[in-house]
Write an enzyme that holds these catalytic residues in place. Structure first.
Site, PDB file in Angstrom:
ATOM      1  CB  CYS A 108      -0.915  -0.009   1.217  1.00  0.00           C
ATOM      2  SG  CYS A 108      -1.932   1.479   1.362  1.00  0.00           S
ATOM      3  CB  CYS A 121      -5.402   3.948  -4.014  1.00  0.00           C
ATOM      4  SG  CYS A 121      -4.552   2.383  -4.360  1.00  0.00           S
TER       5      CYS A 121
END
Length: 322
Positions: free
Chosen positions: A100, A259
């Protein structure tokens, strides 16, 4: 080991482990519950992750990040074992994720808070399931919060250059948009499908409360980025850089405010469609803020953006939703 959450070193020991100390942080409003498990005494079961991430009855987050010594992570890839600390990341539905991009910056801020890293001494190596990632403190591009830049590793187009000529290698249906759109697969250590839209009106109409339909169906699922190019501008170094706006539906989570790997995928796809004259540096606007993506000549990417720790939490595990 136990399937209950172990107290962190800053919490008082409790025989029933009914309470834990956690930290809440975010990178451009992509938010996380962070757990200090440096000694590797915690088994992070999916049900507990879902409870912590539940927005109304839990702490609320897009995912859970466990900081743990890499030596305690049995499935850590070989490339990650050079790092002392490992980022064990779980999506809000409890599923394991490889990486991530926003989370690894928040992980670095967390390691700094715990006294495990001092940016003055140099970059921090972080182990992830996508390999080794290196984080350094950098000057903020926008805003006044601390910024970190992370080496994101290689970025590839799995379908090859032929997909560019065809406009993409996938067909994507998005609720709220009337026609099927072409999508381009991008691998940033995790899978992405990037769809370019004509304007901001299309971006606003898209309904990401349900997952877009992607055909062919990726074997491990995919994150879907909807992107509107905003043209080019001159950066502080006098060189041109691109600018895009993005929304994202993350697998296992739903729509998120940001994101990091998705921002890298969006920049890589738009640059690939733009051809060899397209810029190497891109600003990516997401609902939660702005990040900067640098696409290097060696095929690797760097992602810079803010990382903020906003709360220390005393969590009553017994009060979490069943």
């Amino acid at each position: 080991m136990t399937d209950a959450l172990a107290p962190t070193p800053t919490s008082a020991p409790a025989p029933d482990r009914a309470r834990i100390v956690a930290t809440k942080g975010h990178g451009t409003q992509n938010d996380f519950v962070l757990l200090d498990d440096r000694d590797g005494t915690l088994v992070l079961v999916p049900a507990r992750v879902r409870q912590l991430c539940e927005r109304r009855a839990g702490v609320g987050a897009d995912g859970v990040i466990r900081l743990v010594a890499t030596e305690h992570v049995e499935d850590a890839p070989a490339a990650a074992r050079a790092a002392r600390w490992f980022m064990d990341y779980r999506n809000a539905d409890g599923s394991v994720a490889q990486m991530c991009g926003n989370g690894v910056r928040v992980f670095a801020a967390y390691a700094q808070r715990l006294g495990l890293w001092d940016p003055v001494t140099g970059p921090l190596d972080v182990g992830t399931r996508a390999g080794l990632r290196t984080v350094a403190a950098v000057a903020p591009e926008v805003g006044d919060g601390p910024w970190f830049e992370v080496g994101m590793g290689p970025v590839t187009l799995p379908a090859g250059p032929g997909a560019l000529a065809d406009g993409g290698d996938a067909h994507v249906d998005v609720a709220g948009l009337s026609v099927t759109r072409p999508g381009l697969s991008v691998d940033v250590g995790n899978p992405h499908t990037v769809v370019v839209l004509a304007d901001g009106a299309d971006l606003a109409r898209a309904d990401l409360t349900t997952a877009p339909g992607v055909v062919p169906v990726p074997p491990e699922g995919t994150n879907v980025e909807l992107v509107v190019p905003l043209g080019e501008e001159v950066g502080p170094d006098g060189r041109p850089r691109g600018h895009v706006r993005m929304r994202v539906h993350e697998r296992g989570v739903g729509e998120t405010r940001s994101c990091g790997t998705g921002a890298v995928a969006a920049a890589a796809a738009v640059r690939a469609w733009g051809g060899p004259q397209a810029p190497d540096v891109w600003l990516v606007d997401v609902p939660g803020g702005t990040v900067r993506v640098t696409l290097r000549a060696d095929g690797h990417a760097e992602l810079a953006g803010p990382a903020l720790l906003v709360a220390e939490l005393d969590v009553d595990l017994a009060a979490l939703p069943a």
